[in-house]
Scaffold this motif. Structure first.
Motif, PDB file in Angstrom:
ATOM      1  N   GLY A  29       0.797  -1.228   0.000  1.00 28.73           N
ATOM      2  CA  GLY A  29       0.000   0.000   0.000  1.00 28.73           C
ATOM      3  C   GLY A  29       0.826   1.274   0.000  1.00 28.73           C
ATOM      4  O   GLY A  29       0.603   2.168  -0.826  1.00 28.73           O
ATOM      5  N   PRO A  30       1.783   1.431   0.922  1.00 22.99           N
ATOM      6  CA  PRO A  30       2.614   2.637   0.913  1.00 22.99           C
ATOM      7  C   PRO A  30       3.395   2.803  -0.397  1.00 22.99           C
ATOM      8  O   PRO A  30       3.645   3.931  -0.833  1.00 22.99           O
ATOM      9  CB  PRO A  30       3.553   2.439   2.103  1.00 22.99           C
ATOM     10  N   CYS A  31       3.754   1.689  -1.041  1.00 28.37           N
ATOM     11  CA  CYS A  31       4.452   1.769  -2.331  1.00 28.37           C
ATOM     12  C   CYS A  31       3.542   2.400  -3.388  1.00 28.37           C
ATOM     13  O   CYS A  31       3.991   3.214  -4.205  1.00 28.37           O
ATOM     14  CB  CYS A  31       4.881   0.385  -2.810  1.00 28.37           C
ATOM     15  N   ARG A  32       2.274   2.026  -3.364  1.00 25.25           N
ATOM     16  CA  ARG A  32       1.325   2.587  -4.328  1.00 25.25           C
ATOM     17  C   ARG A  32       1.094   4.068  -4.064  1.00 25.25           C
ATOM     18  O   ARG A  32       0.755   4.818  -4.984  1.00 25.25           O
ATOM     19  CB  ARG A  32       0.018   1.799  -4.295  1.00 25.25           C
ATOM     20  N   MET A  33       1.279   4.504  -2.825  1.00 21.82           N
ATOM     21  CA  MET A  33       1.191   5.938  -2.514  1.00 21.82           C
ATOM     22  C   MET A  33       2.456   6.666  -2.963  1.00 21.82           C
ATOM     23  O   MET A  33       2.402   7.819  -3.384  1.00 21.82           O
ATOM     24  CB  MET A  33       0.994   6.144  -1.009  1.00 21.82           C
ATOM     25  N   GLN A  34       3.608   5.998  -2.867  1.00 17.61           N
ATOM     26  CA  GLN A  34       4.887   6.625  -3.193  1.00 17.61           C
ATOM     27  C   GLN A  34       5.062   6.808  -4.702  1.00 17.61           C
ATOM     28  O   GLN A  34       5.629   7.803  -5.149  1.00 17.61           O
ATOM     29  CB  GLN A  34       6.046   5.783  -2.640  1.00 17.61           C
ATOM     30  N   SER A  35       4.574   5.872  -5.497  1.00 15.96           N
ATOM     31  CA  SER A  35       4.794   5.910  -6.945  1.00 15.96           C
ATOM     32  C   SER A  35       4.371   7.212  -7.618  1.00 15.96           C
ATOM     33  O   SER A  35       5.136   7.774  -8.394  1.00 15.96           O
ATOM     34  CB  SER A  35       4.112   4.721  -7.625  1.00 15.96           C
ATOM     35  N   PRO A  36       3.156   7.742  -7.345  1.00 18.18           N
ATOM     36  CA  PRO A  36       2.776   8.998  -8.001  1.00 18.18           C
ATOM     37  C   PRO A  36       3.660  10.176  -7.585  1.00 18.18           C
ATOM     38  O   PRO A  36       3.880  11.108  -8.365  1.00 18.18           O
ATOM     39  CB  PRO A  36       1.330   9.238  -7.559  1.00 18.18           C
TER      40      PRO A  36
END
Length: 103
Positions: A29-36
């Motif tokens: 989940g935090p990775c999906r937040m970091q990508s953008p």
């Protein structure tokens, strides 16, 4: 678009200039937040190369860096690791870190 790198081409893709690599996984989940955030920075910082690596598909490189939590962002300058950042970070936080290494 942030360039996807693998165990096979990581060294060649990150040995010149300032490079930020986002180590991530699809289930994180935090990775999906970091990508953008990383994608937005790529648009704003043309003097920095941005790459990303899926740790599940490419276990050797993260293991070599001792990465045990994701997201982990590794900043290299001319092939040398200068920063290793664990966890989610805002655009401003990352920009401040990267600005230390750009000329």
């Amino acid at each position: 678009m942030v360039k996807v790198v693998t165990d096979n081409d990581f060294a060649a893709q990150t040995d010149t200039g300032v490079v930020l690599t986002d180590f991530w996984a699809t289930w994180c989940g935090p990775c999906r937040m970091q990508s953008p955030v990383v994608e937005k920075l790529e648009e704003q910082m043309p003097d920095v190369k941005f790459t990303k690596m899926d740790v599940d598909q490419n276990p050797d490189t993260p293991k070599g860096f001792g990465i045990q939590a994701i997201p982990t962002l590794v900043v290299k300058k001319n092939g040398d690791v200068v920063e290793k950042i664990v966890g989610y970070h805002t655009k401003d936080q990352l920009q401040d870190i990267l600005n230390k290494y750009t000329d």
